[in-house]
Design an enzyme around this catalytic site. Structure first.
Site, PDB file in Angstrom:
ATOM      1  N   CYS A   1       2.957   7.202  -1.718  1.00 33.94           N
ATOM      2  CA  CYS A   1       3.580   7.958  -2.797  1.00 33.94           C
ATOM      3  C   CYS A   1       4.900   8.566  -2.326  1.00 33.94           C
ATOM      4  CB  CYS A   1       2.657   9.085  -3.236  1.00 33.94           C
ATOM      5  SG  CYS A   1       1.011   8.515  -3.632  1.00 33.94           S
TER       6      CYS A   1
ATOM      7  N   ARG B   1       8.282   3.173  -2.175  1.00 37.69           N
ATOM      8  CA  ARG B   1       7.110   3.669  -1.441  1.00 37.69           C
ATOM      9  C   ARG B   1       5.818   3.496  -2.236  1.00 37.69           C
ATOM     10  NH1 ARG B   1       8.235   7.461   2.710  1.00 37.69           N
ATOM     11  NH2 ARG B   1       6.124   8.183   2.428  1.00 37.69           N
TER      12      ARG B   1
ATOM     13  N   TRP C   1       1.206   5.668  -5.644  1.00 42.36           N
ATOM     14  CA  TRP C   1       0.575   4.421  -5.188  1.00 42.36           C
ATOM     15  C   TRP C   1      -0.913   4.753  -5.140  1.00 42.36           C
ATOM     16  CZ3 TRP C   1      -2.456   2.824  -1.010  1.00 42.36           C
ATOM     17  CH2 TRP C   1      -2.526   1.447  -0.797  1.00 42.36           C
TER      18      TRP C   1
ATOM     19  N   ASN D   1       0.912  13.353  -1.444  1.00 39.28           N
ATOM     20  CA  ASN D   1       0.914  12.037  -0.813  1.00 39.28           C
ATOM     21  C   ASN D   1      -0.083  12.095   0.334  1.00 39.28           C
ATOM     22  OD1 ASN D   1       1.534   9.579   0.380  1.00 39.28           O
ATOM     23  ND2 ASN D   1       3.384  10.347   1.396  1.00 39.28           N
ATOM     24  N   GLY D   2      -1.121  11.252   0.281  1.00 39.59           N
ATOM     25  CA  GLY D   2      -2.127  11.275   1.345  1.00 39.59           C
ATOM     26  C   GLY D   2      -3.507  11.106   0.728  1.00 39.59           C
TER      27      GLY D   2
ATOM     28  N   GLU E   1       3.906 -14.560  10.445  1.00 33.31           N
ATOM     29  CA  GLU E   1       4.867 -13.772   9.675  1.00 33.31           C
ATOM     30  C   GLU E   1       5.334 -14.544   8.439  1.00 33.31           C
ATOM     31  OE1 GLU E   1       5.676 -10.849   9.431  1.00 33.31           O
ATOM     32  OE2 GLU E   1       7.659 -10.791   8.525  1.00 33.31           O
TER      33      GLU E   1
ATOM     34  N   LYS F   1       4.857 -13.177   4.656  1.00 37.95           N
ATOM     35  CA  LYS F   1       5.983 -13.001   3.722  1.00 37.95           C
ATOM     36  C   LYS F   1       5.665 -13.667   2.402  1.00 37.95           C
ATOM     37  CE  LYS F   1       7.722 -10.458   4.946  1.00 37.95           C
ATOM     38  NZ  LYS F   1       7.533  -9.717   6.144  1.00 37.95           N
TER      39      LYS F   1
ATOM     40  N   GLU G   1       2.689 -11.885   0.399  1.00 39.77           N
ATOM     41  CA  GLU G   1       2.887 -10.538  -0.153  1.00 39.77           C
ATOM     42  C   GLU G   1       3.844 -10.506  -1.335  1.00 39.77           C
ATOM     43  OE1 GLU G   1       4.273  -7.508   2.578  1.00 39.77           O
ATOM     44  OE2 GLU G   1       5.610  -8.884   3.574  1.00 39.77           O
TER      45      GLU G   1
ATOM     46  N   HIS H   1      -9.611 -27.107  14.525  1.00 37.57           N
ATOM     47  CA  HIS H   1     -10.909 -26.421  14.634  1.00 37.57           C
ATOM     48  C   HIS H   1     -11.352 -25.847  13.289  1.00 37.57           C
ATOM     49  CE1 HIS H   1     -10.860 -26.921  18.943  1.00 37.57           C
ATOM     50  NE2 HIS H   1      -9.608 -26.474  18.955  1.00 37.57           N
TER      51      HIS H   1
ATOM     52  N   LYS I   1       5.747   0.419   0.775  1.00 33.48           N
ATOM     53  CA  LYS I   1       6.592   0.207   1.938  1.00 33.48           C
ATOM     54  C   LYS I   1       6.051   0.926   3.168  1.00 33.48           C
ATOM     55  CE  LYS I   1      10.267  -1.296   4.048  1.00 33.48           C
ATOM     56  NZ  LYS I   1      10.170  -2.699   4.471  1.00 33.48           N
TER      57      LYS I   1
HETATM   58  C1  AGP Z   1       5.632  -6.304   5.863  1.00 30.12           C
HETATM   59  O1  AGP Z   1       6.359  -7.147   5.066  1.00 30.12           O
HETATM   60  C2  AGP Z   1       4.744  -5.367   5.246  1.00 30.12           C
HETATM   61  N1  AGP Z   1       5.012  -4.966   3.966  1.00 30.12           N
HETATM   62  C3  AGP Z   1       3.794  -4.570   6.103  1.00 30.12           C
HETATM   63  O2  AGP Z   1       2.937  -5.489   6.708  1.00 30.12           O
HETATM   64  C4  AGP Z   1       4.397  -3.642   7.183  1.00 30.12           C
HETATM   65  O3  AGP Z   1       5.013  -4.407   8.178  1.00 30.12           O
HETATM   66  C5  AGP Z   1       3.287  -2.754   7.764  1.00 30.12           C
HETATM   67  O4  AGP Z   1       2.760  -1.961   6.746  1.00 30.12           O
HETATM   68  C6  AGP Z   1       3.778  -1.883   8.908  1.00 30.12           C
HETATM   69  O5  AGP Z   1       4.778  -1.017   8.503  1.00 30.12           O
HETATM   70  P1  AGP Z   1       5.646  -0.217   9.560  1.00 30.12           P
HETATM   71  O6  AGP Z   1       6.439  -1.227  10.334  1.00 30.12           O
HETATM   72  O7  AGP Z   1       6.507   0.674   8.735  1.00 30.12           O
HETATM   73  O8  AGP Z   1       4.705   0.525  10.445  1.00 30.12           O
END
Ligand code: AGP
Length: 610
Positions: free
Chosen positions: A2, A27, A74, A100-101, A483, A487, A490, A506, A605
């Protein structure tokens, strides 16, 4: 997660809050709301959906107030709807709170408050806080004291901001586990979960630490602990500019951030390469360099993309610096009772510097006496501040939820750290100079790769309707496969898996047929011949093959369906280049599917909850 913003001063807070919320939308973004107080009147306006929906709703309301707080949500507890959106208020609408939390013991508190006659409207954990504070206000405590008393009963994490109609000269904020800054202006002050929300108004900020509370009025602020001990805080000057957090003419932040990589990678190296000595100079590690070099073992802990960067770091540190290295998800590390001692160095990698699991891993490692080093992007973030020492990646603000330029800059910084250690151990000066030369050449090579944007967009057109993708790589490029898959999933919501190419036989090979696109990361490195065999195995089963290969590789074309050829570099740096076409592929597929690239569903984020 949030986003939180607040204003107190002589101006109308409404546009300040809305613009701040727009900056924070990356966020969290399932609902948004503001609460304002002026001349004995208090009102809350909140909405499901994006901040623009809230803005539209208040457009003709002619709202004006010098005190207000705003929130983008969020969801953690309760679906995204107007009732669950923040601010939450007490029953007579005089006390507003944003949070937030996660309040872990909210059910217990709720049961107690219900017995006192409190009525709850939302399904959120946050709503208990506002009623709990109210339960102290009705006993005659001041707002500040009521917040302190309430927080004493709370377990979990919070960044909160509270305003009260009966004390309209202040905002009370407090933090434990979720970031909060106070922004200082002339006859006005601000609070936010992230400086980007208030950067248009001030560059002077005070970062709150866990367990601290601030009382912010329009011309003053005081900070104390939740248990009421006064604290002197340092005022920091933010160097980031507003332009840096704008889209700069690109349709999406993600594309802007991909395209910025020649510059962001250059910035990660700026002033850090010692060309003649063939090594690096990292100011943030000066005090701890001997301890780092003599570590018996390195552990790297992180989440998501930062964890993938850590995996590449493991290859670099073991291969070049010859230090045993292990990488672990922060969420597992923190609960595993890990064996760590004072001869170990633990690196925490985090773009945001606020990821809850990574922060918990940091504290665990610190408790056990290890040298704790942060690799962060956001300056002044909690992980950066709580680390014993560290290195900023200097990638610049990353707003798109999918991490791109932060990943390549994390890899650059890991290679600088590797170089620093290796040169103090067994790496020769000529070998070091070779790495330095290749590092310096990266920005131009990245610019070359970015020229392939149109070609990759065409490829995206062909594959946008696929339901599954497999990404395969070996050695240094196995984490790149992970990675690339992350990408894609997500932002395009296409199921994608990354695997070490040899593992395919495997299990995942069973998935391969003519409907399965398989992306191979196939640079001409020590694993090339092996990966060619893996390509043949997929080809024999009819899979559609896309390869990322080196310029000048004339062999690969005849055995794959599509090939993206990119400039060559040394093996340890190849993940930096190979990840870029995969970022573009994921981006274009998501755009062609009409999806919200910068704010993909369900994601945030900065993940400040467990
Ligand atoms: C990456 O594209 C993500 N959205 C997510 O995996 C991110 O890398 C992860 O939440 C870690 O975030 P940070 O690097 O801010 O700790």
């Amino acid at each position: 997660m949030c986003g939180i913003v607040g204003y107190i001063g002589n101006k109308n807070c409404v546009p300040i809050l809305i613009n701040g919320l727009k900056r924070l939308e990356y966020r969290g973004y399932d609902s948004a709301g503001i609460g304002i107080i002026e001349n004995g009147n208090s009102s809350i306006i909140k909405n499901k959906g994006k901040v623009s929906a809230l803005e539209e709703r208040i457009h003709n309301m002619n709202l004006h107030a010098g005190l207000g707080i705003g929130h983008t949500r969020w969801a953690t507890h309760g679906i995204p709807n107007e009732i669950n959106a923040h601010p939450h208020s007490n029953s007579n609408n005089t006390l507003f709170l944003i949070h937030n939390g996660i309040i872990e013991n909210y059910q217990t508190i709720k049961t107690g408050l219900k017995k006192l006659g409190y009525h709850f409207t939302s399904e959120t954990d946050s709503e208990v806080l506002v009623h709990l504070i109210d339960s102290f206000l009705v006993k005659g405590y001041s707002l500040c004291k009521a917040v302190q008393l309430a927080l004493n009963e709370v377990e979990g994490t919070y960044g909160i901001a509270v305003i009260y109609r009966e004390e309209p000269d202040k905002i009370v904020v407090a933090r434990k586990g979720s970031p909060l800054v106070v922004g200082l202006g002339e006859n006005e002050n601000f609070i936010a979960s992230d400086v980007s929300a208030i950067l248009a108004h001030t560059k002077q900020v005070v970062y709150l630490d866990d367990g601290e509370l601030a009382v912010v009025s329009k011309d003053n602020f005081t900070v104390k602990t939740i248990s009421d001990k006064e604290i002197e805080k340092e005022v920091h000057e933010i160097s980031m500019s507003l332009e840096e957090i704008d889209k700069g003419g690109f349709p999406h932040f993600m594309l802007k951030e991909i395209m910025e990589q020649p510059e962001s990678v250059r910035n990660s190296m700026r002033g850090r390469l010692l060309i003649d000595e063939g090594t690096s100079k990292l100011g943030g590690l000066t005090e701890v360099v001997d301890r780092l070099v003599n570590s018996k073992r390195i552990l790297i802990s992180a989440c998501g993309t930062s964890w993938h960067a850590g995996l590449v770091g493991e290859y670099m540190l073991e291969h070049i610096a010859r230090i045993p290295t292990e990488v672990e998800y922060a969420s597992e590390f923190r609960y595993r009772n890990p064996i760590i001692d004072k001869d170990d160095t633990v690196f925490l990698i985090s773009q945001s510097g606020e990821t809850a699991d990574t922060l918990a891993a940091l504290r665990e490692a610190k408790n056990r006496g290890a040298l704790v080093l942060g690799i962060c992007n956001v300056v002044g973030s909690t992980i950066a501040r709580e680390s014993t020492a560290g290195v900023y990646i200097h990638a610049g603000p990353e707003i798109g939820v999918a991490s791109t330029k932060a990943f390549t800059s994390q890899l650059v910084v890991l290679s600088l750290i590797t170089l620093l250690i290796a040169r103090k151990k067994s790496l020769s000066a000529p070998e070091g100079r070779e790495i330095v030369k290749e590092l310096q050449a990266l920005p131009d090579k990245i610019s070359e790769i970015l020229k392939l944007n149109d070609k990759i967009e065409e490829l995206a057109n062909e594959f946008k309707d696929a339901n599954n993708f497999l990404y395969l790589g070996r050695g240094y490029n196995f984490p790149v496969a992970l990675e690339g898959a992350l990408k894609l999933k997500e932002i395009s919501y296409i199921h994608a898996e990354g695997y070490p190419a040899a593992e395919m036989k495997h299990g995942p090979i069973a998935l391969i047929d003519e409907n399965m696109p398989v992306v191979f990361i196939a640079p001409k490195d020590s694993t090339y011949d092996k990966i060619i065999s893996n390509i043949e195995e997929v080809r024999a089963r009819g899979g559609k093959i896309i390869a990322i290969a080196d310029d000048g590789d004339g062999e690969i074309d005849r055995i794959v369906d599509h090939v993206i050829k990119i400039p060559r570099t040394i093996e340890m740096l190849s993940p930096i280049l190979n990840s870029i076409p995969l970022q573009l592929l994921a981006y274009h597929i998501a755009v062609k599917k009409g999806l919200n690239v910068d704010q993909p569903r369900n994601l945030a984020k900065s993940v400040t909850v467990e």
